[in-house]
Design a protein around this motif. Structure first.
Motif, mmCIF file in Angstrom:
data_model
loop_
_atom_site.group_PDB
_atom_site.id
_atom_site.type_symbol
_atom_site.label_atom_id
_atom_site.label_comp_id
_atom_site.label_asym_id
_atom_site.label_seq_id
_atom_site.Cartn_x
_atom_site.Cartn_y
_atom_site.Cartn_z
ATOM 1 N N GLN A 109 0.828 -1.203 0.000
ATOM 2 C CA GLN A 109 0.000 0.000 0.000
ATOM 3 C C GLN A 109 0.867 1.260 0.000
ATOM 4 O O GLN A 109 0.555 2.245 -0.686
ATOM 5 C CB GLN A 109 -0.934 -0.006 1.217
ATOM 6 C CG GLN A 109 -2.005 -1.077 1.183
ATOM 7 C CD GLN A 109 -2.979 -0.888 0.039
ATOM 8 O OE1 GLN A 109 -3.240 0.228 -0.393
ATOM 9 N NE2 GLN A 109 -3.517 -1.987 -0.454
ATOM 10 N N LYS A 110 1.947 1.198 0.717
ATOM 11 C CA LYS A 110 2.853 2.337 0.759
ATOM 12 C C LYS A 110 3.482 2.574 -0.604
ATOM 13 O O LYS A 110 3.546 3.710 -1.097
ATOM 14 C CB LYS A 110 3.930 2.091 1.822
ATOM 15 C CG LYS A 110 4.907 3.236 1.984
ATOM 16 C CD LYS A 110 5.926 2.914 3.070
ATOM 17 C CE LYS A 110 6.942 4.044 3.216
ATOM 18 N NZ LYS A 110 7.952 3.732 4.246
ATOM 19 N N GLU A 111 3.953 1.466 -1.258
ATOM 20 C CA GLU A 111 4.555 1.592 -2.579
ATOM 21 C C GLU A 111 3.539 2.095 -3.603
ATOM 22 O O GLU A 111 3.865 2.899 -4.486
ATOM 23 C CB GLU A 111 5.120 0.246 -3.018
ATOM 24 C CG GLU A 111 6.313 -0.212 -2.183
ATOM 25 C CD GLU A 111 6.814 -1.577 -2.626
ATOM 26 O OE1 GLU A 111 6.261 -2.125 -3.613
ATOM 27 O OE2 GLU A 111 7.764 -2.079 -2.007
ATOM 28 N N LYS A 112 2.286 1.610 -3.501
ATOM 29 C CA LYS A 112 1.243 2.062 -4.411
ATOM 30 C C LYS A 112 1.026 3.566 -4.299
ATOM 31 O O LYS A 112 0.911 4.281 -5.311
ATOM 32 C CB LYS A 112 -0.060 1.319 -4.119
ATOM 33 C CG LYS A 112 -1.225 1.750 -4.990
ATOM 34 C CD LYS A 112 -2.494 1.025 -4.599
ATOM 35 C CE LYS A 112 -3.672 1.515 -5.419
ATOM 36 N NZ LYS A 112 -4.944 0.830 -5.006
ATOM 37 N N GLY A 113 0.963 4.056 -3.083
ATOM 38 C CA GLY A 113 0.782 5.489 -2.885
ATOM 39 C C GLY A 113 1.925 6.287 -3.481
ATOM 40 O O GLY A 113 1.718 7.331 -4.111
ATOM 41 N N GLU A 114 3.156 5.802 -3.308
ATOM 42 C CA GLU A 114 4.320 6.504 -3.858
ATOM 43 C C GLU A 114 4.277 6.537 -5.381
ATOM 44 O O GLU A 114 4.584 7.564 -6.008
ATOM 45 C CB GLU A 114 5.597 5.835 -3.373
ATOM 46 C CG GLU A 114 5.825 5.967 -1.861
ATOM 47 C CD GLU A 114 7.031 5.182 -1.398
ATOM 48 O OE1 GLU A 114 7.595 4.425 -2.230
ATOM 49 O OE2 GLU A 114 7.413 5.308 -0.211
ATOM 50 N N LEU A 115 3.873 5.400 -5.995
ATOM 51 C CA LEU A 115 3.794 5.358 -7.458
ATOM 52 C C LEU A 115 2.714 6.291 -7.984
ATOM 53 O O LEU A 115 2.894 6.940 -9.020
ATOM 54 C CB LEU A 115 3.524 3.919 -7.920
ATOM 55 C CG LEU A 115 4.684 2.939 -7.733
ATOM 56 C CD1 LEU A 115 4.231 1.521 -8.091
ATOM 57 C CD2 LEU A 115 5.885 3.337 -8.601
ATOM 58 N N GLN A 116 1.589 6.361 -7.287
ATOM 59 C CA GLN A 116 0.533 7.270 -7.716
ATOM 60 C C GLN A 116 0.990 8.723 -7.653
ATOM 61 O O GLN A 116 0.674 9.529 -8.534
ATOM 62 C CB GLN A 116 -0.709 7.067 -6.843
ATOM 63 C CG GLN A 116 -1.457 5.765 -7.138
ATOM 64 C CD GLN A 116 -2.657 5.572 -6.253
ATOM 65 O OE1 GLN A 116 -2.733 6.157 -5.168
ATOM 66 N NE2 GLN A 116 -3.585 4.734 -6.681
ATOM 67 N N VAL A 117 1.741 9.048 -6.620
ATOM 68 C CA VAL A 117 2.259 10.415 -6.504
ATOM 69 C C VAL A 117 3.215 10.718 -7.656
ATOM 70 O O VAL A 117 3.167 11.796 -8.275
ATOM 71 C CB VAL A 117 2.959 10.590 -5.145
ATOM 72 C CG1 VAL A 117 3.695 11.927 -5.100
ATOM 73 C CG2 VAL A 117 1.952 10.509 -4.001
ATOM 74 N N LYS A 118 4.084 9.744 -7.998
ATOM 75 C CA LYS A 118 5.030 9.943 -9.097
ATOM 76 C C LYS A 118 4.307 10.108 -10.427
ATOM 77 O O LYS A 118 4.664 10.949 -11.249
ATOM 78 C CB LYS A 118 5.996 8.760 -9.167
ATOM 79 C CG LYS A 118 6.981 8.700 -8.010
ATOM 80 C CD LYS A 118 7.920 7.525 -8.168
ATOM 81 C CE LYS A 118 8.920 7.458 -7.022
ATOM 82 N NZ LYS A 118 9.839 6.293 -7.162
#
Length: 275
Positions: A103-112
């Motif tokens: 979930q943390k990685e998903k959020g980071e990718l969405q921000v990028k």
């Protein structure tokens, strides 16, 4: 009165020791006598009690001998179940931790991704399909443009003209296409137009201009009839309103001079547009 100095020597007095000796030394009565019954009954009871005691001891010993084994099996089973529960709890904990990381990685990718889209802005490329635009006097149907030529030419001369325009005599495969073209034709006494069909190679084996065989067709009744060496097909539209598009084909000599219908396939070419 006689006085005895020694009691045991007095002849006239009963000797208590002698009487005791006589009592204990009296003969034992036989088994048939009633005096031995209490002793015999006591002996039997004692034997029964001993047997009961022995059986009880054996039963208790066996019980205590087996009890540790059963208890051991139960303990082992409980330990096994406890180990399984512990393993499942550990797995659940691990999965929960991995889910948090994902979930943390998903959020980071969405921000990028949002940041990249914002940076590019109007530089994002979009693929568009260019609309088909037919030349002047040509009519669009599906992916083809059609020309209703007014020049009078033979069937082969009509094909030559169509080729000069990057086209060919019309190939009509569906009732919708046939009706579309027929509606473009003007009414008249006997308005007729060549299209791309012939049996000039083999009689009664009609083929399209590209060599593919005719399947079905929209012939008028009793047509084609090869009345006078008629090897080419044409469409007729008259002033008779009862005539319909799907029964308007005739055959005629290919040397006749008639107007004609050309068809040009148009490809849809995608292109890139910068917005």
């Amino acid at each position: 009165m006689t006085i005895c100095l020694k009691v045991w020597r007095c002849p006239n007095m009963p000797d208590p020791l002698k009487r005791r000796h006589e009592t204990f030394s009296s003969p034992v009565r036989g088994p048939g006598t009633s005096g031995s019954s209490p002793y015999r009954f006591a002996t039997i009871c004692l034997a029964v009690l001993c047997a009961v005691l022995l059986i009880s001891i054996i039963a208790v010993t066996a019980r205590y001998k087996n009890t540790p084994q059963a208890g051991g099996e139960a303990t082992a089973e409980m330990q096994k179940e406890s180990a399984n529960v512990s393993a499942m709890n550990a797995l659940i904990t691990k999965l929960q931790e991995e889910n948090k990381e994902l979930q943390k990685e998903k959020g980071e990718l969405q921000v990028k991704l949002t940041s990249m889209m914002t940076e590019k802005g109007t530089n994002v490329n979009k693929i568009l399909v260019a609309p088909i635009v037919c030349p002047t006097n040509w009519h669009l149907f599906d992916n083809s443009c059609y020309l209703i030529a007014k020049q009078l030419r033979s069937w082969s001369g009509s094909q030559t003209y169509c080729q000069s325009q990057g086209a060919h005599l019309a190939i009509i495969l569906t009732a919708e296409e046939q009706t579309f073209l027929w509606n473009l034709l003007p009414r008249g006494h006997w308005n007729s137009y060549w299209f791309g069909i012939t049996d000039g190679e083999t009689e009664d084996q009609w083929k399209w201009i590209d060599g593919t065989p005719l399947v079905g067709g929209f012939w008028e009744e009793n047509e084609p009839n090869n009345h006078i060496n008629e090897d080419c097909g044409y469409i007729v539209k008259t002033e008779v309103l009862e005539r319909v598009a799907t029964k308007s084909w005739y055959d005629a000599p290919c040397s006749m001079s008639l107007p004609f219908i050309c068809e040009k396939e148009m490809s849809t070419i995608p292109h890139t547009k910068h917005t």
